[in-house]
Scaffold this motif. Sequence first.
Motif, PDB file in Angstrom:
ATOM      1  N   ASN A 155       0.801  -1.383  -0.106  1.00 19.62           N
ATOM      2  CA  ASN A 155      -0.052   0.008  -0.146  1.00 19.62           C
ATOM      3  C   ASN A 155       0.838   1.156   0.064  1.00 19.62           C
ATOM      4  O   ASN A 155       0.433   2.229  -0.618  1.00 19.62           O
ATOM      5  N   ILE A 156       1.997   1.345   0.794  1.00 19.42           N
ATOM      6  CA  ILE A 156       2.887   2.464   0.897  1.00 19.42           C
ATOM      7  C   ILE A 156       3.476   2.575  -0.487  1.00 19.42           C
ATOM      8  O   ILE A 156       3.410   3.887  -0.851  1.00 19.42           O
ATOM      9  N   GLU A 157       3.829   1.553  -1.267  1.00 22.63           N
ATOM     10  CA  GLU A 157       4.418   1.529  -2.470  1.00 22.63           C
ATOM     11  C   GLU A 157       3.557   2.162  -3.536  1.00 22.63           C
ATOM     12  O   GLU A 157       3.637   3.162  -4.359  1.00 22.63           O
ATOM     13  N   PHE A 158       2.458   1.689  -3.243  1.00 30.96           N
ATOM     14  CA  PHE A 158       1.125   2.413  -4.452  1.00 30.96           C
ATOM     15  C   PHE A 158       0.917   3.727  -3.939  1.00 30.96           C
ATOM     16  O   PHE A 158       1.027   4.555  -4.978  1.00 30.96           O
TER      17      PHE A 158
END
Lengths: 285, 154
Positions: A2-5
């Motif tokens: 999610n953080i990467e996204f």
Amino acid sequence: MNIEFLETLNLYMNLPFVQNAIIVAILISLCSSLLGVTLVLKRFSFIGDGLSHVAFGAMAIAMALNFVDKMFLLLPITIISAILLLKSGRKAKMSGDAQIALVSVGALALGYLIINRFSKSANISADVCTTLFGSTSILTLTKTEVNVCIILSVVVVIVYILFYNKIFAVTFDENFAKGIGLNTEFYNLLIAIVIAVIIVLAMNLVGSLLISALIIFPAISAMQICRSFKQVTICAIIYSLVTTILGLMGAIIFDTPVGSTIVVVEIVIFIIFYILGKIKGGIVA
Amino acid sequence: MKKIYLMFLSLIMVIVMSFNACAAANATRATKKEEKIDYDLVQLKGQMLYSQVVNIMEDPDTYVGKRVRLIGNMGIIDGADNKKYFIVNVGDVTSCCTTGLEFVIKGGSDKVEDYPEVGKKVRVNGVLESYKEGTQTYLHLVDTDVYVYKDKKK
């Protein structure tokens, strides 16, 4: 994950050409949804298709002549074609839909031939692909094109607001509108010019082949659940804005062609509206 | 009805203006953060990378003099008088839309043997410069560092 996204999304949102694309996409979807209601009710849904192919032909000529800003050739040719198609339909020996079909396929074939033989571009297939399907055209707008899109979109919306009552009258009952003294010739001409402007703008977003979706889907989706002309117009605007933004963002994040992604999102949401309409018992187009 | 439309239009305009304000501020912040590389396109892929490279070509004044880094595939174009142009190719996911950015390796060599093999995945880091050939103006990266990726073992 999610953080990467979120980081990826943040990176893309900071790019100036993405921000320009979002601005132009919002304005184009607003204009096309407004006009779509009128076109669908007047049974002129396919004129968008015909004119978009004319615009493709004009784009081909602009490429062959090495125009830097192609819109200055696209606009006049598409406007003239819109006026001729809408005016001649009533008096000509050929029916209106036959004329549109003739012009549509003729312009498409001629345009591709011109690009193939005379274009000085280094990558013809990219030019054809992006013009027909709008794969990256909204992400590669020049500053001039962005400014022209913004100005034209604002003009279209202002014209629609100022002449809303007259457009409403001419759309629903042209004979009645004529009977009460409205200059229907002028308002039909105005609608033709507005159609042409929106077609040229929308080519940047979804390409020539998919323009009809941008014009038709908002109106027919709204008609599944709404009853009055006002409700349909407002619902069509919201539908168009939401689907365009979702489609554009989806294409950017998942690296899919922009035009096709927007249309697929429109189809999905149309299906939802259709089901809701069946449940609610709304008006079906 | 007109009041509702005018209010809606004003709301759209406010949203549009706020995006424009953000674009200018973000562009400045991006330049201040990166001391060595002004435009790092390494994190961009597919149509985003393609679109950014096209934007560089369409708006060179913004990027000329800045250090740009990107990943692509090595290519060579044969010009007039046996002149070679060394380019890094980028394309979208369909490979329908591809474009290339010319670069000159550090030292300014124009020999094919000093450049990576055609088709190899490369990362280039150079300063964007414009130059004239005849009546046309072109862009290329100069003072370019090139890193060649190793082929993945099958």
